[in-house]
Design a protein around this motif. Sequence first.
Motif, mmCIF file in Angstrom:
data_model
loop_
_atom_site.group_PDB
_atom_site.id
_atom_site.type_symbol
_atom_site.label_atom_id
_atom_site.label_comp_id
_atom_site.label_asym_id
_atom_site.label_seq_id
_atom_site.Cartn_x
_atom_site.Cartn_y
_atom_site.Cartn_z
ATOM 1 N N ALA A 20 -4.337 -8.552 25.886
ATOM 2 C CA ALA A 20 -3.412 -8.582 24.881
ATOM 3 C C ALA A 20 -3.795 -9.091 23.645
ATOM 4 C CB ALA A 20 -1.658 -8.912 25.179
ATOM 5 N N GLY A 21 -4.544 -10.361 23.899
ATOM 6 C CA GLY A 21 -4.914 -11.186 22.657
ATOM 7 C C GLY A 21 -6.138 -10.216 22.045
ATOM 8 N N GLN A 22 -6.874 -9.679 22.721
ATOM 9 C CA GLN A 22 -8.026 -8.833 22.370
ATOM 10 C C GLN A 22 -7.520 -7.750 21.324
ATOM 11 O OE1 GLN A 22 -10.001 -7.764 26.051
ATOM 12 N NE2 GLN A 22 -11.841 -8.758 25.177
ATOM 13 N N LEU A 23 -6.468 -7.115 22.031
ATOM 14 C CA LEU A 23 -5.782 -6.123 21.011
ATOM 15 C C LEU A 23 -5.361 -6.443 19.856
ATOM 16 C CD1 LEU A 23 -3.929 -4.205 24.181
ATOM 17 C CD2 LEU A 23 -5.736 -3.244 22.749
ATOM 18 N N ILE A 24 -4.540 -7.603 19.726
ATOM 19 C CA ILE A 24 -3.983 -8.344 18.586
ATOM 20 C C ILE A 24 -5.324 -8.580 17.628
ATOM 21 C CG2 ILE A 24 -2.896 -10.248 17.679
ATOM 22 C CD1 ILE A 24 -1.117 -7.965 18.982
ATOM 23 N N ARG A 43 -1.004 0.108 7.499
ATOM 24 C CA ARG A 43 -1.400 -1.363 7.048
ATOM 25 C C ARG A 43 -0.231 -2.387 7.577
ATOM 26 N NH1 ARG A 43 -5.579 -1.717 2.922
ATOM 27 N NH2 ARG A 43 -6.478 0.467 3.159
ATOM 28 N N GLU A 44 0.993 -1.767 7.988
ATOM 29 C CA GLU A 44 1.968 -2.642 8.344
ATOM 30 C C GLU A 44 1.653 -2.838 9.857
ATOM 31 O OE1 GLU A 44 5.967 -1.380 7.592
ATOM 32 O OE2 GLU A 44 5.432 -0.717 5.464
ATOM 33 N N ARG A 45 1.936 -4.161 10.281
ATOM 34 C CA ARG A 45 1.738 -4.719 11.734
ATOM 35 C C ARG A 45 2.409 -3.926 12.796
ATOM 36 N NH1 ARG A 45 -1.705 -8.426 14.097
ATOM 37 N NH2 ARG A 45 -3.009 -8.122 12.474
ATOM 38 N N SER A 46 3.801 -3.755 12.458
ATOM 39 C CA SER A 46 4.723 -3.093 13.467
ATOM 40 C C SER A 46 4.402 -1.530 13.580
ATOM 41 C CB SER A 46 5.982 -2.938 12.902
ATOM 42 O OG SER A 46 6.251 -2.406 11.816
ATOM 43 N N GLN A 47 3.748 -0.733 12.357
ATOM 44 C CA GLN A 47 3.263 0.554 12.762
ATOM 45 C C GLN A 47 1.835 0.642 13.375
ATOM 46 O OE1 GLN A 47 3.266 3.050 9.200
ATOM 47 N NE2 GLN A 47 5.469 3.462 9.577
ATOM 48 N N GLN A 48 1.162 -0.650 13.194
ATOM 49 C CA GLN A 48 -0.219 -0.702 13.756
ATOM 50 C C GLN A 48 -0.068 -0.733 15.160
ATOM 51 O OE1 GLN A 48 -1.970 -4.109 11.663
ATOM 52 N NE2 GLN A 48 -2.866 -3.036 10.331
ATOM 53 N N LEU A 49 0.843 -1.575 15.839
ATOM 54 C CA LEU A 49 1.195 -1.830 17.055
ATOM 55 C C LEU A 49 1.360 -0.384 17.592
ATOM 56 C CD1 LEU A 49 3.140 -4.971 16.790
ATOM 57 C CD2 LEU A 49 1.115 -4.665 18.348
ATOM 58 N N THR A 50 2.417 0.464 17.102
ATOM 59 C CA THR A 50 2.897 1.622 17.722
ATOM 60 C C THR A 50 1.831 2.713 17.578
ATOM 61 O OG1 THR A 50 3.966 2.249 15.682
ATOM 62 C CG2 THR A 50 5.347 1.110 17.680
ATOM 63 N N ALA A 75 -11.971 4.457 13.078
ATOM 64 C CA ALA A 75 -12.021 3.200 13.251
ATOM 65 C C ALA A 75 -12.025 2.649 14.813
ATOM 66 C CB ALA A 75 -11.136 2.507 12.508
ATOM 67 N N GLY A 76 -12.065 3.447 15.831
ATOM 68 C CA GLY A 76 -12.114 3.148 17.297
ATOM 69 C C GLY A 76 -10.796 3.560 17.825
ATOM 70 N N PHE A 77 -9.938 4.442 17.615
ATOM 71 C CA PHE A 77 -8.827 4.789 18.123
ATOM 72 C C PHE A 77 -8.631 6.093 18.622
ATOM 73 C CE2 PHE A 77 -7.737 1.573 15.302
ATOM 74 C CZ PHE A 77 -7.125 0.445 16.031
ATOM 75 N N PRO A 78 -8.709 6.288 19.914
ATOM 76 C CA PRO A 78 -8.311 5.465 21.052
ATOM 77 C C PRO A 78 -9.138 4.689 21.839
ATOM 78 C CG PRO A 78 -8.204 7.624 21.956
ATOM 79 C CD PRO A 78 -8.680 8.000 20.281
ATOM 80 N N GLY A 79 -10.529 4.702 21.478
ATOM 81 C CA GLY A 79 -11.233 4.396 22.107
ATOM 82 C C GLY A 79 -11.613 2.765 22.531
ATOM 83 N N ILE A 80 -11.221 2.144 21.437
ATOM 84 C CA ILE A 80 -11.467 0.480 21.579
ATOM 85 C C ILE A 80 -10.199 -0.114 22.605
ATOM 86 C CG2 ILE A 80 -11.557 -1.733 20.614
ATOM 87 C CD1 ILE A 80 -12.862 -0.384 18.048
#
Length: 208
Positions: A20-24, A43-50, A75-80
């Motif tokens: 979880a720390g790595q994802l954040i 750019r909004e953190r809540s939207q980045q999370l979802t 930018a590496g989604f969903p891969g990372i």
Amino acid sequence: MHMLIEAAAKFGISLSEAQAGQLIRLLDELDDWNQRINLTAIRERSQQLTKHLLDSLSVQPFLQGEHICDVGTGAGFPGIPLAIVNPERQFTLVDSTAKKLKFIDHVSELLQLTNIETVHTRAESFRPDTRFDVVLSRAVGPIAQFVSWAGHLCVGGGRLLAMKGRYPEDELSKLPNGWKLAAVHRLEIPGLDEERHLVEICRSHDRL
């Protein structure tokens, strides 16, 4: 962080605090790089999370095998995020934009993700030594185009996974010869009030 762990559990993922720390940290780095180069409009953190993290993790139950390719990874989604929660699997992230792959390489080194390889090319030009058990994409347009560009990357018995919004009824009638629809999965993303579907495609002769 605990919200992330609880949400990931809905996809069958036992997310450790370290993961979880790595994802954040991934999102923190994304914010930092976004100030210099435009990697993502979210750019909004809540939207980045979802829309970045949970959207990426939602395909976890449908992965198979050891070798996964993320085509048009951006930018590496969903891969990372998938590489973080699947340390035993190898991920190849393909994109035609070098600056985005530079970000992925930076994050991989920072988070010590040894299971990520980046390839700077277009999917249709990529000729890997070994084909992949799963080829997935979140960014490629029409499904028929995805299949024609990336089908050659998929091993016999493997799966192409196209991440879509609304149920893509029109696109499903236009699959190229040699391919068939295996399933369409409706995905429920915690905190996201938008439709998400995962289209699973296989070769015509493969068993479902």
